[in-house]
Scaffold this motif. Sequence first.
Motif, PDB file in Angstrom:
ATOM      1  N   ALA A  49      19.018  67.704  49.060  1.00 50.45           N
ATOM      2  CA  ALA A  49      19.494  67.918  46.999  1.00 50.45           C
ATOM      3  C   ALA A  49      21.063  67.954  47.124  1.00 50.45           C
ATOM      4  O   ALA A  49      21.146  67.296  46.234  1.00 50.45           O
ATOM      5  N   ARG A  50      22.157  67.546  48.261  1.00 56.28           N
ATOM      6  CA  ARG A  50      23.722  67.365  47.918  1.00 56.28           C
ATOM      7  C   ARG A  50      23.406  65.894  47.793  1.00 56.28           C
ATOM      8  O   ARG A  50      24.893  65.952  46.657  1.00 56.28           O
ATOM      9  N   MET A  51      22.799  64.927  48.224  1.00 55.87           N
ATOM     10  CA  MET A  51      22.285  63.731  47.595  1.00 55.87           C
ATOM     11  C   MET A  51      22.799  63.800  46.803  1.00 55.87           C
ATOM     12  O   MET A  51      23.040  62.921  46.014  1.00 55.87           O
ATOM     13  N   ALA A  52      21.285  64.068  46.098  1.00 54.51           N
ATOM     14  CA  ALA A  52      21.530  64.630  44.299  1.00 54.51           C
ATOM     15  C   ALA A  52      22.822  65.353  43.359  1.00 54.51           C
ATOM     16  O   ALA A  52      22.725  64.457  42.429  1.00 54.51           O
ATOM     17  N   ASP A  53      23.115  65.417  44.268  1.00 59.54           N
ATOM     18  CA  ASP A  53      24.201  66.130  43.387  1.00 59.54           C
ATOM     19  C   ASP A  53      24.994  65.730  43.162  1.00 59.54           C
ATOM     20  O   ASP A  53      26.136  65.288  41.977  1.00 59.54           O
ATOM     21  N   ALA A  54      26.117  64.255  44.279  1.00 56.55           N
ATOM     22  CA  ALA A  54      26.923  63.682  44.366  1.00 56.55           C
ATOM     23  C   ALA A  54      26.459  62.604  43.506  1.00 56.55           C
ATOM     24  O   ALA A  54      27.405  62.490  42.308  1.00 56.55           O
ATOM     25  N   SER A  55      25.087  62.496  43.610  1.00 55.36           N
ATOM     26  CA  SER A  55      24.470  61.176  42.693  1.00 55.36           C
ATOM     27  C   SER A  55      25.495  61.302  40.705  1.00 55.36           C
ATOM     28  O   SER A  55      25.731  60.628  40.531  1.00 55.36           O
ATOM     29  N   ASN A  56      24.522  62.678  40.860  1.00 53.24           N
ATOM     30  CA  ASN A  56      24.720  63.225  39.525  1.00 53.24           C
ATOM     31  C   ASN A  56      26.233  63.241  38.997  1.00 53.24           C
ATOM     32  O   ASN A  56      26.861  62.722  38.247  1.00 53.24           O
ATOM     33  N   CYS A  57      27.445  63.503  39.793  1.00 53.26           N
ATOM     34  CA  CYS A  57      28.729  63.285  39.652  1.00 53.26           C
ATOM     35  C   CYS A  57      29.105  61.617  39.679  1.00 53.26           C
ATOM     36  O   CYS A  57      29.432  61.582  38.634  1.00 53.26           O
ATOM     37  N   LEU A  58      28.293  60.772  40.234  1.00 55.87           N
ATOM     38  CA  LEU A  58      28.943  59.749  40.030  1.00 55.87           C
ATOM     39  C   LEU A  58      28.632  58.970  38.590  1.00 55.87           C
ATOM     40  O   LEU A  58      29.097  58.231  37.747  1.00 55.87           O
ATOM     41  N   GLU A  59      26.697  60.050  37.993  1.00 48.58           N
ATOM     42  CA  GLU A  59      26.217  59.694  37.074  1.00 48.58           C
ATOM     43  C   GLU A  59      27.403  59.884  35.673  1.00 48.58           C
ATOM     44  O   GLU A  59      28.183  59.388  34.396  1.00 48.58           O
ATOM     45  N   LYS A  60      27.562  61.162  35.742  1.00 48.59           N
ATOM     46  CA  LYS A  60      28.289  61.830  35.081  1.00 48.59           C
ATOM     47  C   LYS A  60      30.200  60.817  35.166  1.00 48.59           C
ATOM     48  O   LYS A  60      30.449  60.195  33.443  1.00 48.59           O
ATOM     49  N   ALA A  61      30.786  60.315  36.163  1.00 43.22           N
ATOM     50  CA  ALA A  61      31.261  59.382  35.630  1.00 43.22           C
ATOM     51  C   ALA A  61      31.288  57.932  35.511  1.00 43.22           C
ATOM     52  O   ALA A  61      32.121  57.767  34.476  1.00 43.22           O
ATOM     53  N   ARG A  62      30.113  57.712  35.337  1.00 39.08           N
ATOM     54  CA  ARG A  62      29.580  55.684  34.737  1.00 39.08           C
ATOM     55  C   ARG A  62      29.445  56.553  32.925  1.00 39.08           C
ATOM     56  O   ARG A  62      30.274  55.307  31.919  1.00 39.08           O
ATOM     57  N   GLN A  63      29.495  57.219  33.364  1.00 41.48           N
ATOM     58  CA  GLN A  63      29.537  57.877  31.811  1.00 41.48           C
ATOM     59  C   GLN A  63      30.380  57.851  31.022  1.00 41.48           C
ATOM     60  O   GLN A  63      30.775  56.886  29.963  1.00 41.48           O
ATOM     61  N   ALA A  64      31.485  58.645  31.633  1.00 43.47           N
ATOM     62  CA  ALA A  64      32.486  58.940  30.970  1.00 43.47           C
ATOM     63  C   ALA A  64      33.370  57.664  30.622  1.00 43.47           C
ATOM     64  O   ALA A  64      34.028  57.311  29.655  1.00 43.47           O
TER      65      ALA A  64
END
Length: 72
Positions: A49-64
């Motif tokens: 779950a924490r790995m998924a959270d980290a991936s979500n943060c990275l995805e937001k960075a990619r989108q930004a």
Amino acid sequence: MNDIRERLRILLDYWIEHNREHEQEFRDWADKATSLPGGVAQQLQEAAARMADASNCLEKARQALAKRKEGH
């Protein structure tokens, strides 16, 4: 600046995919560890779950990063 942006785009793609692979591996092992005592499976699920959270943060960075490029 474009070199940094391009390098970061490549790294973000790699990190996101890599994290997703680890997340799935953690979940697979959690399924295998359900009979083990001490909450091993639960901790592996938490790690996933924490790995998924980290991936979500990275995805937001990619989108930004992508939005910044479009706007610039």
